[in-house]
Design an enzyme around this catalytic site. Structure first.
Site, PDB file in Angstrom:
ATOM      1  N   CYS A 426      58.578  -1.884  -0.851  1.00  0.00           N
ATOM      2  CA  CYS A 426      57.627  -0.772  -0.832  1.00  0.00           C
ATOM      3  C   CYS A 426      58.292   0.579  -1.036  1.00  0.00           C
ATOM      4  O   CYS A 426      57.758   1.444  -1.730  1.00  0.00           O
ATOM      5  CB  CYS A 426      56.838  -0.782   0.460  1.00  0.00           C
ATOM      6  SG  CYS A 426      57.858  -0.729   1.932  1.00  0.00           S
ATOM      7  N   HIS A 470      56.364   0.620   6.436  1.00  0.00           N
ATOM      8  CA  HIS A 470      55.828   0.700   5.095  1.00  0.00           C
ATOM      9  C   HIS A 470      56.003   2.115   4.562  1.00  0.00           C
ATOM     10  O   HIS A 470      56.164   3.064   5.330  1.00  0.00           O
ATOM     11  CB  HIS A 470      54.336   0.318   5.133  1.00  0.00           C
ATOM     12  CG  HIS A 470      53.750   0.074   3.785  1.00  0.00           C
ATOM     13  ND1 HIS A 470      54.339  -0.754   2.857  1.00  0.00           N
ATOM     14  CD2 HIS A 470      52.613   0.534   3.206  1.00  0.00           C
ATOM     15  CE1 HIS A 470      53.586  -0.789   1.775  1.00  0.00           C
ATOM     16  NE2 HIS A 470      52.536  -0.010   1.946  1.00  0.00           N
ATOM     17  N   ASP A 486      48.666   3.454  -2.852  1.00  0.00           N
ATOM     18  CA  ASP A 486      49.719   2.536  -2.398  1.00  0.00           C
ATOM     19  C   ASP A 486      50.103   1.589  -3.526  1.00  0.00           C
ATOM     20  O   ASP A 486      49.362   0.649  -3.832  1.00  0.00           O
ATOM     21  CB  ASP A 486      49.229   1.743  -1.173  1.00  0.00           C
ATOM     22  CG  ASP A 486      50.371   0.970  -0.536  1.00  0.00           C
ATOM     23  OD1 ASP A 486      51.467   0.924  -1.140  1.00  0.00           O
ATOM     24  OD2 ASP A 486      50.169   0.427   0.567  1.00  0.00           O
TER      25      ASP A 486
END
Lengths: 694, 343
Positions: A426, A470, A486
């Site tokens: 991520c 994250h 995202d």
């Protein structure tokens, strides 16, 4: 006159000046020390643990006579060496952490000079305080039980020290201790509930030097994938209403707005603020349907994690702008805070000022030419919101992979990720996306925090773990303000919908290095269940016992009838202590009355003495019962036999081992005899009136 | 200053005297048990205070909990320590006998009531006996050596009974104020040669002396008489075993006499006599003891020896009265008396 020297049942110490410590007591002391070291094991430097083990072992061997304790010079030498090493390790940092280490060092050194009962008590005191220090660092229920067990060992050790030759001392010691604890438990509980929780008397920063796992305020491409290997708990959340869907569980922590080469950081480092003297608990009463409680593990940082559009409810957090929340003092122990989600209160939609806009468009002057080229193409072709969509589509449709095992991309990382390797975690994608947006002229920033959270036992709360860490992106769109984007959701939707376990199912890299973590073995239902149950117990322990502080107390008290404030609490505490002492006094007074009843024997004897005096036979002190009976018999022949039997009974009572049963019997018998004597005397007086001698 | 101290001491001792009447047996109860924290207990209290402050400053509930638990335990221990002593009976079974300057063994019985008495300590002055354990309803006999300082009656004013069980943070104590007194014999000092001459002598010489003795008391032989004493000539004549006995004869070898050492200090005389008694006992000789105002008939055997020693020990001494709140014959008592004389 050696023939007169008697036998000895006890230990005569009239000529044994050195009081050595009994072996049994030492075992308990060393055992307790080992237990108390356990909670600190991962904090203490390894050499200190080793030194403690060696020193305690030395003392133990010396006890059995296999080695000798060092003399004064050697002892001083050892002490100086260890203190020097300690100073070298500490390097002038003075924190509670280093103080606690020094405490451990002191105990270690004390082992070598534990010779007398006095030294034993010194160690006892240090160890008791060490257990209190442990509570500063570990507050879980299992650690608490361990620490209390260590205290128990210490108290057994004291009992052995005070009665070394008592047979079966261990069992009776535990029994005695247990009974004592049970008896005092109500007072302890009441004191715990009612003792007024004052504000700290002076400010005490508790920053430990220990590296906590958790997110940090900088992000390099590989950072968060390290965190993903940890199943440690980050925080737990209880919702007043229904928890949001999994995909909406974005816990914002930090905004990184400055790209420094490959590293994202905060442009304005948060200024240092003196830690406030603020209660750690936050929020009391039932949760409203839009509120949620977060019980966060210590991070030693000031940042709190929150859902979007939150507002501070409890006093220990404040709104730091940009929809972020900060604590008033670093979270050096577990901390609970309360927030509310208020979607109506969307943050200001006004224009970004040029300076702020500049800030969110910052990029290093060179590097990643291909990414810049791509950004230019997109910017030329599309409006900003379409640019965002285009990039997400690119992520979704091209062969990008979400992986915990990304390749190394040392130079032009964004280019390498976007065009060559197409494999990353991520942090890689968030950084790359922000780069492209900024290059395309769209103000954007990296947000780090956590995403997800699994239900705990009984669905009471969500558990967010470190592997839920994250990173994502927020872009500024005209008229809409900051919008969350995202890239991970585009590449690996399962990560956002179900969590890392699902996302990594194929790769098999979920917690691949943490063999001891129960979460690694998701398929073992029993293990999962047990782990969650333990977590639940710990949650309630944290919530209600560890977290029982000023506001919780006030809240509890406000539910009681009558306004109970700090002062009333003080009165109640004083009353409680007084009451406890009174009860203790009453109990012993009752047992004294029982003793008096037992002592009916003495009353009978003094009754007899009175009778003798009345009969004209003054009692001489120090006279044996037999002699008195003889004199009485001479003076009043009528009672001679009875008096002699009486005297014999008294004698046999004093000189035979009395038992509780015979005690009462003897007294009864004597009372009967005394009555008979009185009767005989009266009758004798009637028939044979002897003038009484004055 | 010293004056006030003395007054306080006397008041204290009177107060104890009222609480604990003089008796050879004492039952301990609420009324006569004293309880205070020990040094370690005081430090423990301070430690609890420091822990409480730590708990307040770090707002740490678990430290609060630990502090309260230990504090409650301390109060509980107070009760426990008190109960450990309460209900116990201490009886002086036998006040012992021994030489002056030695430790004289006193025999005690410790009997427990409903609760057992563990880790009991008995002490007089600097002599201690610790680690006496008495389970409930049972009793133990123990011997406590009591240091004697001089010849005469030996009676400590107070015998301390103490316990610090279970944790040593508190001590409960009381006293037994015994009525019975032990006895310290004079310390034997070898008597000068002069006397041993009198005692020495051949059988023939003795025989002649016996024959010439007018007031020799002749009586039939009985068990225990020594063969030298038998009038063998008479036995040869009549077949009767007759033994010669002397009555109150001074200077006779069978009489140990207080007046045989003119000009010697009384205590030294008694020491000489004690030595002679021990010597005679060792030889198994027959002897009597003559003291001013008291005479013990010649006899043999350990019982007789003890009787003589006891007579020597208490000669000229008054038995301690119950009212006296004083120690008799212990080292402290003698030192105290000496100090008072100096003052």
């Amino acid at each position: 006159m050696s023939r007169l020297a008697g036998f000895f049942n006890g230990r005569s110490t009239s000529d044994t000046p050195v009081n050595t410590i009994p072996r049994g007591a030492l075992v308990w002391l060393i055992g307790s020390f080992s237990l108390l070291l356990l909670p600190q094991l991962n904090r203490l430097p390894w050499w200190l643990v080793a030194a403690c083990a060696v020193l305690a072992g030395w003392r133990w061997l010396a006890q059995s006579g296999r080695v000798r304790l060092p003399g004064r010079w050697l002892r001083t030498g050892i002490m100086l060496v260890l203190i020097a090493v300690y100073i070298g390790t500490v390097q002038g940092r003075f924190t509670v952490d280093t103080a606690a280490s020094f405490f451990v060092l002191a105990v270690g050194l004390k082992w070598l000079e534990t010779r007398s009962a006095r030294d034993f008590y010194v160690l006892f005191f240090i160890l008791v305080y060490l257990s209190a220090v442990n509570f500063l660092f570990q507050q879980g229920i299992l650690w608490a039980i361990l620490t209390f067990a260590a205290i128990g060992c210490l108290l057994i050790g004291l009992q052995v020290l005070n009665a070394p030759d008592l047979p079966d001392s261990m069992k009776s010691g535990w029994k005695r201790l247990g009974l004592l604890l049970v008896k005092t438990l109500p007072v302890v509980v009441l004191l715990f509930v009612f003792f007024p929780r004052m504000a700290p008397l002076w400010s005490v920063p508790l920053v430990s030097g220990e590296a906590r796992s958790g997110i940090s305020d900088t992000m390099r491409p590989g950072d968060i994938s390290n965190l993903a290997q940890s199943s440690e708990r980050a925080f737990r959340v209880t919702f007043g209403g229904a928890p949001p869907a999994y995909r909406d569980r974005y816990w914002r922590g930090l905004i990184l707005d400055y790209l420094d080469g490959e590293t994202w950081r905060q442009r304005d480092v948060e200024s240092y603020q003196r830690p406030g003297r603020v209660a750690v608990d936050g929020g009391v009463g039932a949760l409203a349907s839009n509120q949620y409680d977060v019980l966060m593990e210590p991070t030693d940082q000031r940042w709190a994690f929150s859902l979007e559009n939150s507002m501070a409810v409890s006093d220990n957090v404040f709104d730091a702008g940009e929809d972020l929340f900060r604590f008033r003092r670093p979270a050096d122990s577990a901390v609970r805070y309360r927030l509310a989600v208020e979607p109506g209160q969307v943050r200001s939609n006004q224009e970004l000022s040029p300076a702020v806009r500049q800030r969110y468009l910052q990029l290093p002057s060179s590097a990643n030419p291909r990414a810049r080229e791509l950004a230019d193409q997109l910017a030329a072709a599309y409006a900003p919101d379409q640019v965002v969509n285009e990039l997400m589509t690119r992520f979704r449709e091209q062969e990008y992979f979400y992986t915990l095992r990304p390749p190394a991309m040392p130079r032009d990382g964004v280019d390498a990720l976007l065009f060559d390797e197409k494999r990353g975690f991520c942090a890689h994608y968030a950084g790359a996306a922000t780069f492209v947006f900024r290059a395309a002229g769209i103000p954007s920033r990296v947000v780090i925090g956590y995403q997800g959270g699994d239900a705990g036992a009984g669905d009471e709360y969500l558990i967010v773990r470190q592997y839920d860490a994250h990173a994502w992106v927020e872009v500024w769109l005209e008229g809409r303000g900051w919008v969350r984007v995202d890239p991970t959701a585009a590449i690996a939707p399962s990560r956002i919908e179900f969590g890392l376990r699902e996302a990594m199912a194929e790769e098999g890299s979920f917690l691949e290095n943490s063999f001891t973590s129960p979460q690694r073995y998701g398929d073992l239902a029993m293990l999962q269940w047990a782990s969650l149950q333990l977590d639940r117990i710990n949650y309630h322990w944290q919530r209600w016992v560890v977290g029982y502080q000023g506001q919780s107390q006030m809240n509890l008290m406000s539910r009681l009838p009558g306004g109970i404030g700090m002062r009333e609490l003080g009165y109640i505490t004083a009353g409680l202590v007084g009451f406890a002492l009174l009860v203790a006094g009453l109990v012993s007074a009752l047992s004294m009355r029982r003793g008096a009843r037992q002592d009916g024997f003495r009353r009978v004897v003094s009754g007899w003495h009175r009778l003798c005096e009345q009969a004209g036979v003054p009692v001489r002190s120090g006279e044996t019962p037999g002699a008195l009976a003889d004199r009485l018999a001479q003076a009043r022949p009528a009672v001679s036999d009875t008096a002699r039997i009486f005297a014999r009974t008294v004698n046999s009572h004093y000189y035979n081992a009395p038992s509780v049963k015979s005690e009462g019997e003897d007294a009864r018998r004597l009372r009967r005899l005394l009555k008979t004597m009185k009767r005989q005397l009266r009758r004798g007086d009637e028939s044979d009136p002897v003038p009484r001698t004055p | 200053m010293g004056m006030i101290k003395k007054i306080i001491k006397r008041r204290w001792s009177n107060w104890i005297g009222r609480r604990i009447p003089r008796a050879d047996a004492q039952v301990f109860s609420q009324k006569n048990i004293f309880i205070l924290p020990t040094g370690a207990g005081v430090v423990f209290g301070v430690l609890l205070l420091i822990m409480l402050i730590t708990g307040i400053n770090y707002q740490n509930s678990l430290i609060y909990l630990l502090t309260f638990a230990l504090g409650a335990l301390f109060v509980g221990a107070m009760h426990q320590t008190h109960r450990n002593l309460s209900g116990l009976t201490l009886t002086l079974v036998q006040a012992g006998e021994g030489e002056a300057g030695d430790d004289v063994p006193f025999r005690f019985r410790v009997s427990a009531g409903k609760d057992s008495g563990l880790a009991i300590l008995l002490a007089v002055e600097d002599s201690k006996l610790e680690g006496v354990h008495v389970p409930s309803g049972q009793s133990r006999e123990v011997v406590l050596p009591i240091p004697s300082a001089q010849r005469g009656y030996l009676r400590p004013d107070r015998i301390r009974i103490e316990t610090r069980f279970p944790f040593g943070l508190l001590k409960a104590w009381s006293w037994l104020r015994p009525t019975s007194a032990g006895v310290a014999y004079p310390r034997p000092v070898p008597a000068p040669e002069v006397l041993s001459q009198v005692e020495d002598g051949s059988d023939a010489k003795k025989e002649a002396k016996v024959a010439g003795q007018e007031n020799a008391d002749l009586r039939p032989w009985r068990e225990g008489d020594m063969s030298q004493r038998v009038m063998w000539k008479r036995f040869a004549r009549s077949g009767q075993m007759v033994v010669a006995d002397w009555e109150g004869e001074q200077g006779s070898p069978h009489w140990l006499d207080f007046n045989a050492f003119p000009g010697v200090d009384t205590e030294l005389r008694l020491s000489y006599l004690a030595w002679l008694v021990a010597e005679r006992l060792q030889q198994g000789a027959r002897f009597g003891l003559n003291l001013p105002g008291e005479a013990i008939e010649p006899d043999t055997g350990p019982v007789h020896g003890e009787r003589c020693l006891k007579a020597l020990a208490v000669w000229g001494e008054q038995p301690p009265r119950d009212q006296d709140a004083l120690a008799f014959g212990t080292r402290k008592a003698v030192d105290g008396a000496a100090a008072e004389r100096v003052a």
